[in-house]
Design an enzyme around this catalytic site. Structure first.
Site, mmCIF file in Angstrom:
data_model
loop_
_atom_site.group_PDB
_atom_site.id
_atom_site.type_symbol
_atom_site.label_atom_id
_atom_site.label_comp_id
_atom_site.label_asym_id
_atom_site.label_seq_id
_atom_site.Cartn_x
_atom_site.Cartn_y
_atom_site.Cartn_z
ATOM 1 N N HIS A 38 -42.747 11.679 -51.184
ATOM 2 C CA HIS A 38 -42.801 12.901 -51.994
ATOM 3 C C HIS A 38 -41.827 12.819 -53.158
ATOM 4 O O HIS A 38 -40.927 11.985 -53.172
ATOM 5 C CB HIS A 38 -42.440 14.110 -51.125
ATOM 6 C CG HIS A 38 -41.025 14.055 -50.627
ATOM 7 N ND1 HIS A 38 -40.680 13.370 -49.468
ATOM 8 C CD2 HIS A 38 -39.884 14.552 -51.131
ATOM 9 C CE1 HIS A 38 -39.376 13.468 -49.292
ATOM 10 N NE2 HIS A 38 -38.857 14.182 -50.296
ATOM 11 N N HIS A 77 -38.313 11.423 -58.918
ATOM 12 C CA HIS A 77 -38.509 10.131 -58.256
ATOM 13 C C HIS A 77 -39.176 10.326 -56.899
ATOM 14 O O HIS A 77 -39.204 11.440 -56.371
ATOM 15 C CB HIS A 77 -37.150 9.463 -58.033
ATOM 16 C CG HIS A 77 -36.346 10.196 -56.998
ATOM 17 N ND1 HIS A 77 -35.625 11.337 -57.303
ATOM 18 C CD2 HIS A 77 -36.212 10.007 -55.658
ATOM 19 C CE1 HIS A 77 -35.065 11.800 -56.202
ATOM 20 N NE2 HIS A 77 -35.407 11.025 -55.181
HETATM 21 P P1 GDP Z 1 -35.104 13.897 -45.065
HETATM 22 O O1 GDP Z 1 -35.847 13.410 -46.276
HETATM 23 O O2 GDP Z 1 -36.016 14.394 -44.000
HETATM 24 O O3 GDP Z 1 -34.089 12.896 -44.565
HETATM 25 O O4 GDP Z 1 -34.274 15.197 -45.476
HETATM 26 P P2 GDP Z 1 -33.089 15.405 -46.519
HETATM 27 O O5 GDP Z 1 -32.518 16.747 -46.231
HETATM 28 O O6 GDP Z 1 -32.109 14.297 -46.495
HETATM 29 O O7 GDP Z 1 -33.771 15.428 -47.936
HETATM 30 C C1 GDP Z 1 -34.977 16.038 -48.179
HETATM 31 C C2 GDP Z 1 -35.320 15.840 -49.623
HETATM 32 O O8 GDP Z 1 -34.457 16.628 -50.422
HETATM 33 C C3 GDP Z 1 -35.170 14.417 -50.114
HETATM 34 O O9 GDP Z 1 -36.203 14.152 -51.022
HETATM 35 C C4 GDP Z 1 -33.835 14.413 -50.804
HETATM 36 O O10 GDP Z 1 -33.807 13.518 -51.879
HETATM 37 C C5 GDP Z 1 -33.730 15.829 -51.307
HETATM 38 N N1 GDP Z 1 -32.336 16.294 -51.307
HETATM 39 C C6 GDP Z 1 -31.468 16.316 -50.269
HETATM 40 N N2 GDP Z 1 -30.285 16.841 -50.646
HETATM 41 C C7 GDP Z 1 -30.405 17.154 -51.969
HETATM 42 C C8 GDP Z 1 -29.531 17.721 -52.941
HETATM 43 O O11 GDP Z 1 -28.376 18.054 -52.693
HETATM 44 N N3 GDP Z 1 -30.052 17.889 -54.195
HETATM 45 C C9 GDP Z 1 -31.316 17.547 -54.523
HETATM 46 N N4 GDP Z 1 -31.750 17.751 -55.771
HETATM 47 N N5 GDP Z 1 -32.153 17.010 -53.646
HETATM 48 C C10 GDP Z 1 -31.717 16.797 -52.386
#
Ligand code: GDP
Length: 222
Positions: free
Chosen positions: A69, A153
């Site tokens: 995604h 991205h």
């Molecule tokens: P996961 O993908 O299930 O491991 O869950 P995450 O919580 O790590 O991230 C989910 C999505 O949100 C991913 O695409 C991350 O790149 C994005 N993401 C996580 N933290 C942040 C943040 O602090 N800022 C932004 N812009 N995106 C985030």
């Protein structure tokens, strides 16, 4: 009552349709497989391993991701700054569950992440939060001066212990170098496109033909 209100998700984004997930996954694998066999790459494996001239299998180095995604807004169920405002935006409501065609214009690899750059159209930028680049300023100081959408991205894989949030920061870092006028070192014309090295293990492959990836604008709850 609580049922009338839509719960704020972990994040909003474009979710690649399953047929194209396979295609993008394969292209990424092919790229990693080829990259770690190039002499130019082997010269710089210490960026990844800390050791000189060590063999490196990039396919094993990265844990590949499913559920491909392109995050628009990370909301953290409402805890992230601006989450509620974003969820309530009219464009977000209007486009919710619509299918878009994302253009994946480059692949990049760093010692932390592998990802695909998404080049957003004017219409897609309507769903892009105005502060997405600025939010990264503490990590990538030049981020705020990059065009809106620069951070867009798809995370394809992360090295062990690295959070997927890192992928967008790695992309911004490369784009900031380009904006400062660093051309990078054109390493090779590959079948998929031209490969450039930006130092410190940062590799960018500009795709000769961008990958058109149909993706549904939606949200994710864990
Ligand atoms: P996961 O993908 O299930 O491991 O869950 P995450 O919580 O790590 O991230 C989910 C999505 O949100 C991913 O695409 C991350 O790149 C994005 N993401 C996580 N933290 C942040 C943040 O602090 N800022 C932004 N812009 N995106 C985030």
């Amino acid at each position: 009552g609580p049922l009338e209100e839509m719960a704020i998700p972990l994040y909003f984004g474009w979710f690649l349709l399953s047929s194209v997930q396979v295609k993008v996954g394969c292209t990424s694998m092919d790229f990693l497989k080829t990259l770690d066999t190039l002499e130019a790459f082997k010269k710089h494996t210490s960026d990844f391993t800390g050791k000189e001239e060590m063999e490196l299998d990039l396919e094993q180095y990265f844990e590949t991701k499913g559920n491909l995604h392109c995050t628009t807004k990370f909301c953290d169920y409402g805890k992230a700054e601006g989450a509620k405002e974003y969820a309530e935006k009219q464009t977000v409501k209007d486009f919710y569950s619509s299918v878009f065609e994302l253009s994946l214009s480059a692949l990049f690899v760093t010692p932390r992440t592998v990802g695909a750059r998404v080049s957003l159209t004017e219409e897609q930028l309507l769903l892009w939060p105005g502060d997405a680049e600025k939010e990264a300023e503490s990590v990538v100081p030049a981020a705020a001066s990059l065009p809106l959408g620069s951070r867009a991205h798809v995370t394809l894989g992360c090295a062990e212990g690295v959070d997927p949030v890192q992928t967008g920061l790695d992309l911004l870092e490369i784009l900031a170098l380009q904006q400062e006028g660093q051309q990078g070192e054109l390493v090779e014309e590959m079948e998929l496109g031209s490969l450039t090295y930006y130092g410190k293990g940062r590799w960018l492959l500009s795709l000769r033909e961008p990958i058109c990836a149909p993706a549904c604008f939606s949200s994710y709850y864990k």
